[in-house]
Design an enzyme around this catalytic site. Structure first.
Site, PDB file in Angstrom:
ATOM      1  N   GLY A  47      19.378  46.300 -35.470  1.00 55.34           N
ATOM      2  CA  GLY A  47      19.075  46.750 -36.819  1.00 55.34           C
ATOM      3  C   GLY A  47      19.738  45.842 -37.828  1.00 55.34           C
ATOM      4  O   GLY A  47      20.633  45.050 -37.492  1.00 55.34           O
ATOM      5  N   GLN A  52      23.743  43.556 -45.745  1.00 55.20           N
ATOM      6  CA  GLN A  52      24.313  42.557 -44.842  1.00 55.20           C
ATOM      7  C   GLN A  52      23.852  41.142 -45.172  1.00 55.20           C
ATOM      8  O   GLN A  52      24.463  40.177 -44.717  1.00 55.20           O
ATOM      9  CB  GLN A  52      23.945  42.871 -43.388  1.00 55.20           C
ATOM     10  CG  GLN A  52      24.629  44.113 -42.844  1.00 55.20           C
ATOM     11  CD  GLN A  52      24.233  44.347 -41.404  1.00 55.20           C
ATOM     12  OE1 GLN A  52      23.214  44.950 -41.126  1.00 55.20           O
ATOM     13  NE2 GLN A  52      25.034  43.844 -40.470  1.00 55.20           N
ATOM     14  N   CYS A 100      28.170  44.803 -34.381  1.00 56.11           N
ATOM     15  CA  CYS A 100      27.515  44.657 -35.686  1.00 56.11           C
ATOM     16  C   CYS A 100      27.385  43.177 -36.005  1.00 56.11           C
ATOM     17  O   CYS A 100      28.310  42.408 -35.739  1.00 56.11           O
ATOM     18  CB  CYS A 100      28.362  45.355 -36.751  1.00 56.11           C
ATOM     19  SG  CYS A 100      27.691  45.249 -38.421  1.00 56.11           S
ATOM     20  N   LEU A 101      26.256  42.801 -36.568  1.00 55.79           N
ATOM     21  CA  LEU A 101      26.062  41.396 -36.941  1.00 55.79           C
ATOM     22  C   LEU A 101      27.109  40.944 -37.959  1.00 55.79           C
ATOM     23  O   LEU A 101      27.388  39.761 -38.071  1.00 55.79           O
ATOM     24  CB  LEU A 101      24.650  41.191 -37.509  1.00 55.79           C
ATOM     25  CG  LEU A 101      23.497  41.421 -36.528  1.00 55.79           C
ATOM     26  CD1 LEU A 101      22.161  41.294 -37.241  1.00 55.79           C
ATOM     27  CD2 LEU A 101      23.561  40.449 -35.365  1.00 55.79           C
ATOM     28  N   HIS A 142      24.374  54.039 -37.952  1.00 55.15           N
ATOM     29  CA  HIS A 142      25.077  52.768 -38.166  1.00 55.15           C
ATOM     30  C   HIS A 142      24.472  52.018 -39.356  1.00 55.15           C
ATOM     31  O   HIS A 142      25.194  51.555 -40.240  1.00 55.15           O
ATOM     32  CB  HIS A 142      25.008  51.915 -36.887  1.00 55.15           C
ATOM     33  CG  HIS A 142      25.626  50.557 -37.006  1.00 55.15           C
ATOM     34  ND1 HIS A 142      26.732  50.169 -36.279  1.00 55.15           N
ATOM     35  CD2 HIS A 142      25.297  49.478 -37.778  1.00 55.15           C
ATOM     36  CE1 HIS A 142      27.056  48.925 -36.613  1.00 55.15           C
ATOM     37  NE2 HIS A 142      26.186  48.469 -37.511  1.00 55.15           N
ATOM     38  N   GLU A 143      23.139  51.913 -39.365  1.00 57.09           N
ATOM     39  CA  GLU A 143      22.490  51.137 -40.431  1.00 57.09           C
ATOM     40  C   GLU A 143      22.612  51.836 -41.792  1.00 57.09           C
ATOM     41  O   GLU A 143      22.828  51.178 -42.809  1.00 57.09           O
ATOM     42  CB  GLU A 143      21.014  50.873 -40.090  1.00 57.09           C
ATOM     43  CG  GLU A 143      20.763  50.081 -38.818  1.00 57.09           C
ATOM     44  CD  GLU A 143      21.562  48.792 -38.706  1.00 57.09           C
ATOM     45  OE1 GLU A 143      21.904  48.188 -39.745  1.00 57.09           O
ATOM     46  OE2 GLU A 143      21.874  48.403 -37.566  1.00 57.09           O
ATOM     47  N   HIS A 146      25.786  51.213 -43.574  1.00 55.05           N
ATOM     48  CA  HIS A 146      25.833  49.950 -44.324  1.00 55.05           C
ATOM     49  C   HIS A 146      25.423  50.157 -45.786  1.00 55.05           C
ATOM     50  O   HIS A 146      25.926  49.494 -46.685  1.00 55.05           O
ATOM     51  CB  HIS A 146      24.898  48.909 -43.703  1.00 55.05           C
ATOM     52  CG  HIS A 146      25.478  48.182 -42.524  1.00 55.05           C
ATOM     53  ND1 HIS A 146      26.612  47.392 -42.603  1.00 55.05           N
ATOM     54  CD2 HIS A 146      25.068  48.102 -41.230  1.00 55.05           C
ATOM     55  CE1 HIS A 146      26.870  46.858 -41.409  1.00 55.05           C
ATOM     56  NE2 HIS A 146      25.946  47.281 -40.561  1.00 55.05           N
TER      57      HIS A 146
HETATM   58 NI    NI Z   1      25.912  46.641 -38.539  1.00 55.93          NI
END
Ligand code: NI
Length: 185
Positions: A47, A52, A100-101, A142-143, A146
């Site tokens: 995701g 981000q 996480c990215l 999670h997303e 953000h």
């Molecule tokens: Ni993330």
């Protein structure tokens, strides 16, 4: 694809509360969504949330193709969530490893609601609603975090369960529905 950078933990933009999308006829919106899916594929993300990549809008994309060796993570069709709202269904929490990215090379054991209901608008602005549990519910939580400026390390209960992927995997501690090592949220 135009130039992009996935912001990393420490960048204050990751901790801002993102703005709702108000114009669904803005051509910048489909362009943003297309770019987010492209980045997600390149970076092997499950995701990605717009903050981000430095875009402070309440837009999330996710998609996942399941693998036989990771049965806890089911296939998630490509999905766009705009202005999502998440509510708990029950009070049960489940812990699983997340990456996480924006927090490269690390994993942490994160408690999330096991069951949720979420509503959002799709890319065309059409509202929809879904129930989710397990991995699907985890990805959405999670997303959506953000969008409120929250990174998963802030959710970890015991920081001894936060560490470098290589060390955690090497010492056999990545259990509880861990994602394949190369995939991140
Ligand atoms: Ni993330």
């Amino acid at each position: 694809m135009t130039e992009y950078a996935v912001l990393r933990m420490g960048d204050p933009q990751l901790h801002r509360v993102a703005e709702p999308v108000t114009r669904f006829d803005d051509p910048a919106l489909p362009a943003l969504i297309e770019q987010m899916f492209a980045i997600m594929r390149v970076e092997r993300g499950v995701g990605l949330a717009a903050p981000q990549i430095g875009v402070s809008l309440r837009v999330v994309v996710f998609a996942y193709a399941s693998r036989a060796d990771f049965p806890d993570c089911e296939t998630l069709p490509p999905t766009v969530l705009i202005n999502p709202l998440v509510e708990a269904v029950g009070e049960e929490y489940q812990e699983a490893w997340e990456g996480c990215l924006s927090v490269p090379d690390m994993r942490g054991l994160v408690p999330r609601l096991r069951r949720i209901r979420y509503q959002a608008r799709d890319a065309a602005g059409t509202p929809f609603e879904r129930n989710a549990h397990g991995f699907h519910a985890r990805v959405v939580q999670h997303e959506c975090d953000h969008l409120d400026g929250i990174l998963y390390p802030q959710r970890i209960r015991d920081l001894r369960t936060f560490g470098f992927l290589e060390e955690l995997a090497g010492s056999g501690r990545l259990t509880h529905g861990a994602l394949p090592c190369e995939d991140r949220y």
